[in-house]
Design an enzyme around this catalytic site. Structure first.
Site, PDB file in Angstrom:
ATOM      1  N   GLY A 208      31.086 -10.663  17.794  1.00 52.07           N
ATOM      2  CA  GLY A 208      29.831  -9.783  18.908  1.00 52.07           C
ATOM      3  C   GLY A 208      29.297 -10.615  20.343  1.00 52.07           C
ATOM      4  O   GLY A 208      31.005 -11.361  21.175  1.00 52.07           O
ATOM      5  N   ASN A 209      28.436  -9.848  20.700  1.00 58.86           N
ATOM      6  CA  ASN A 209      27.564 -10.529  22.435  1.00 58.86           C
ATOM      7  C   ASN A 209      26.501 -10.820  22.422  1.00 58.86           C
ATOM      8  O   ASN A 209      25.510 -10.042  21.068  1.00 58.86           O
ATOM      9  CB  ASN A 209      28.691  -9.090  23.371  1.00 58.86           C
ATOM     10  CG  ASN A 209      27.927  -8.067  22.936  1.00 58.86           C
ATOM     11  OD1 ASN A 209      26.963  -7.637  22.777  1.00 58.86           O
ATOM     12  ND2 ASN A 209      29.193  -7.272  22.673  1.00 58.86           N
ATOM     13  N   TYR A 210      25.634 -10.904  23.644  1.00 60.48           N
ATOM     14  CA  TYR A 210      24.316 -10.786  23.804  1.00 60.48           C
ATOM     15  C   TYR A 210      23.546  -9.788  24.537  1.00 60.48           C
ATOM     16  O   TYR A 210      22.174  -9.987  24.467  1.00 60.48           O
ATOM     17  CB  TYR A 210      24.352 -11.716  25.109  1.00 60.48           C
ATOM     18  CG  TYR A 210      24.950 -13.259  24.932  1.00 60.48           C
ATOM     19  CD1 TYR A 210      24.578 -14.225  23.958  1.00 60.48           C
ATOM     20  CD2 TYR A 210      25.927 -13.713  25.583  1.00 60.48           C
ATOM     21  CE1 TYR A 210      25.219 -15.581  23.596  1.00 60.48           C
ATOM     22  CE2 TYR A 210      26.906 -14.769  25.339  1.00 60.48           C
ATOM     23  CZ  TYR A 210      26.342 -16.042  24.678  1.00 60.48           C
ATOM     24  OH  TYR A 210      27.325 -16.738  24.309  1.00 60.48           O
TER      25      TYR A 210
END
Ligand code: PMT
Length: 398
Positions: A208-210
């Site tokens: 995923g990412n932030y």
């Protein structure tokens, strides 16, 4: 634009309350329906009789009417209002708004309000300059409240400086602008993507990412506030939508996000793709939790995800507008222009992780908008709610 609008006029206890009488008069003259809520201290400065004579409605101050026991519902008032203006807002009322001290009718109504809230502070210059007041003002802004800055001049204390409540005519203009702005996307269908995508590795892990979704949600709120029919396709985020006219579709992976966007796009006038979509996903997702092995390394095979922007770019007709984002770390402009061409975008919103005000999870962003026909419009760092306004104003040519 104020004709028929439901406005709550909140008055707190400061000498500038005398100006609120004129403000009320102007609002009524403009055709608004105004409910006045005054704090107990406010009543020391102007009388409810003056205010109810002008508004044609009983003024609310207490939770109950003493002689009848009638209860005033702050929740109903919060739902009734199209906008709320607190003028004057004293340092104390601002502090209570920030910390949610719901000990009077005005603050409880503020906390229940679903509508846009405007605050016109008025206080002595040192109170206005005090770090505590300034901190509170910043917090209110971050909460989405619009501050109508006080003017400078001679104050009631005879000191000269900033702290005078803005003139009623200008406050009415701010409200009028707000309502005229809300109509300019009426009849438009807007598709927005927001947040990250999660690409599952096994039942407990993902790539995923932030992204928090803050940027995309701000755009969705702005479009809905301006009258658009909004569909927000968002990855896993913990934030909520405010405007009831936003149709929210929650997804997890890039593939799911893509399928939803493709299905919706034919019936869309404007698509704004702010989601941080994973470019790759694991080739397979293990059905059970992958166990720690004795080997020092492991390999996960990744396969390319669909490029949602490019897919919609291929489907786009002349009457549709497609807006992408570019989150860059280097060669920003060059990369953004390449994305405009590769994905057939009309506009791209460039934000760079080199700017400390930009990026994931922040309340602010700093953008440059680049168009297919070579326009380049840089903006100062602003709250994401304000950035959303700039994006919409730019793409509709305002
Ligand atoms: O959510 P926040 O915490 O508020 O953070 C906001 C943000 C940083 C996520 C936002 O401002 C932003 O920059 N979003 C785009 C991030 C990104 O993935 O950029 P990109 O340069 O990798 O992608 C370019 C464009 O193609 C984007 O519009 C993206 O949505 C789209 N894309 C990318 C990959 C893919 N497979 N499909 C896509 O549609």
């Amino acid at each position: 634009m104020l004709k028929g609008k439901h406005i709550i006029l909140g008055i707190s206890g400061g000498i500038a309350a005398y100006k609120s009488v004129y403000l009320l008069r102007l609002l009524i003259k403009a055709g608004a329906e105004v409910q006045v809520i005054i704090t107990p201290n406010g009543k020391e400065f102007i009388t409810p009789v003056t205010l109810s004579s002008l508004s044609g409605k009983p003024v609310i101050s207490e939770f109950f009417t003493a002689n009848t026991g009638e209860w005033h519902s702050h929740v109903d008032l919060g739902l009734w209002a199209d906008a709320m203006i607190i003028a004057p807002a004293t340092a104390s009322t601002i502090g209570k708004m920030v910390s949610g001290v719901a000990d009077n009718m005005l603050i409880t109504t503020y906390l229940s309000s679903k509508s846009k809230v405007f605050v016109a502070p008025a206080m002595d210059l040192d109170m206005w300059k005090h770090p505590s007041t300034q901190r509170n003002i910043e917090t209110l802004k971050a909460d989405g409240v619009s501050i109508i800055e006080p003017g400078a001049g001679e104050l009631a204390s005879h000191l000269v400086g900033k702290g005078r409540m803005e003139e009623p005519e200008n406050i009415v203009k701010v409200l009028d602008d707000y309502f005229s702005q809300t109509e300019d996307l009426k009849g438009k269908k807007v598709l927005i993507t927001a947040g990250p995508t999660y690409e599952n590795i096994d039942p407990v892990r993902f790539i995923g990412n932030y992204s928090s979704g803050k940027m995309g949600f701000a755009i969705a709120e702005e479009c809905a506030n301006r009258g658009a029919e909004v569909t927000l396709v968002c990855g896993p985020v913990s934030i909520k939508t405010e405007n009831p006219n936003i149709n929210r579709v929650d997804v997890v992976s890039a593939k799911e996000m893509c399928n939803n966007c493709v299905n919706l796009f034919a019936d869309t006038d404007i698509a704004i793709l702010s989601a941080a979509v994973a470019d790759y996903a694991p080739a397979t997702c293990s059905e059970s939790k992958i166990k720690r092995e004795k080997t020092d390394s492991m390999t996960i095979e990744l396969v390319k995800n669909p490029d949602i922007a490019a897919t919609l770019g291929k489907m786009k007709s002349d009457s549709q507008m497609l807006v992408g984002f570019a989150l860059e770390t280097d060669n920003e402009k060059e990369n953004a222009i390449r994305k405009i061409n590769n994905k057939n975008l009309d506009w791209i919103v460039l934000n760079s992780l080199k700017d400390k005000e930009a990026g994931f999870q922040k309340d602010t962003n700093k953008i440059t908008m680049l168009s297919r026909i070579g326009q380049e419009i840089p903006f100062d760092a602003k709250l994401k709610t304000e950035v959303a306004k700039d994006i919409i104003d730019t793409i509709i040519g305002k």
